[in-house]
Enzyme design. Sequence first.
Site, mmCIF file in Angstrom:
data_model
loop_
_atom_site.group_PDB
_atom_site.id
_atom_site.type_symbol
_atom_site.label_atom_id
_atom_site.label_comp_id
_atom_site.label_asym_id
_atom_site.label_seq_id
_atom_site.Cartn_x
_atom_site.Cartn_y
_atom_site.Cartn_z
ATOM 1 N N ASP A 1 -24.797 -19.422 10.227
ATOM 2 C CA ASP A 1 -26.119 -19.414 10.464
ATOM 3 C C ASP A 1 -27.061 -18.510 9.680
ATOM 4 O OD1 ASP A 1 -25.731 -17.024 11.633
ATOM 5 O OD2 ASP A 1 -26.518 -17.950 14.035
ATOM 6 N N THR B 1 -7.008 -3.512 7.800
ATOM 7 C CA THR B 1 -6.572 -3.863 6.464
ATOM 8 C C THR B 1 -7.282 -4.823 6.000
ATOM 9 O OG1 THR B 1 -4.158 -3.365 7.088
ATOM 10 C CG2 THR B 1 -4.571 -4.826 5.247
ATOM 11 N N LEU B 2 -7.640 -5.700 6.881
ATOM 12 C CA LEU B 2 -8.748 -6.875 6.504
ATOM 13 C C LEU B 2 -9.968 -6.067 5.671
ATOM 14 C CD1 LEU B 2 -10.661 -9.585 6.584
ATOM 15 C CD2 LEU B 2 -10.836 -8.771 9.225
ATOM 16 N N GLU C 1 -10.431 -3.268 4.326
ATOM 17 C CA GLU C 1 -10.246 -2.681 3.064
ATOM 18 C C GLU C 1 -10.024 -3.642 2.063
ATOM 19 O OE1 GLU C 1 -7.166 0.256 2.651
ATOM 20 O OE2 GLU C 1 -7.172 0.706 4.808
ATOM 21 N N THR D 1 0.801 -1.257 0.006
ATOM 22 C CA THR D 1 -0.030 -0.077 -0.272
ATOM 23 C C THR D 1 0.847 1.110 -0.020
ATOM 24 O OG1 THR D 1 -0.008 0.104 2.372
ATOM 25 C CG2 THR D 1 -1.883 -1.234 1.236
ATOM 26 N N GLU E 1 -13.338 0.301 12.084
ATOM 27 C CA GLU E 1 -13.003 1.205 11.406
ATOM 28 C C GLU E 1 -14.131 2.260 11.121
ATOM 29 O OE1 GLU E 1 -9.667 2.136 10.250
ATOM 30 O OE2 GLU E 1 -9.053 0.608 11.540
#
Length: 312
Positions: free
Chosen positions: A234, A80-81, A83, A51, A291
């Site tokens: 579920d 980050t996950l 994004e 990045t 975030e």
Amino acid sequence: MDLFSTCLFCSENCRVVRVCVIYNPAAKGQKAERFRRLLDTISTEATLKQTAAPRDARRLAAQAISEGFDTLIAAGGDGTLNEVLNGMGDVPDGFAKVRLGILPLGTVNVFARELGIPLKPAAAWPVLQRGNEKRIDLAVVENGAGGETERTYFAQLAGAGLDSRAIELVDWPLKKKIGPLAYVVAGLKAMREPHPQLVISDGTRTVKGHLVLVGNGRLYGGTFRVFPKADFCDGKLDVCIFPHVNWPTLLRCGFSLLLRRKLPEAKVIRLHTASFSFIGKSSTRFEVDGELAGKLPARFSVQPLALRVLVP
């Protein structure tokens, strides 16, 4: 079989799995340093994309899918996950085309903890190499004004009220020094402010509160089981509503979380639903995966088993 260097098991045509690792080269801390020591190894088994600016991981994830990668690894924290997850959502059929892996380098790493991914990079990388895939529910929130709708995906959790306000007030230099305790400091600041009333409706029940937490998985803020009955598979979200947020409630819930890792149920109202509307003052922001995202009103829902993730 090592999925990163060999072929997938298949009945007809074998093909090599293409892996892309998206990471922030400027990340600091012990985990980031350990990750950098692994870069030579990782670079022989995957393509690295760095990045260059905040929120750049989303662009890089969409780019990687267009380049034909099969697996995206988010090397970083929950931000980050998120994004990378939303970059996958920016591509038509992106969630069907690629799998998501987590190399946890952040402060809390809630989603990695939920999946059972080791928190040390050297231990997490072999887990990702084995490539065990699991399908889980994908959570999504839609909000907007003036006819424009914004869609934001999230993996683990969301919230509004005291929760999102605390994130707004986090002192980021302080976070780098004291880690998760910076959120506690910000939460204490938020407690001194008026708490807007939030309204949640799943079509059957309507509930009001000053703090609302939404869980796709069980964990919140690390190892705290705020959503003890949540299940990634579920087709529903778990909603935890605090009707009142005051100092006695905060102290009782805080001690219960610290000592028992769970909330006192008498202090909360719970919904278990596939979708719900979320209303509050137009200035009230909500957060996803830790975030800040958009502003209320919003609608939350689930896409059952739409997300392919790598697990131990």
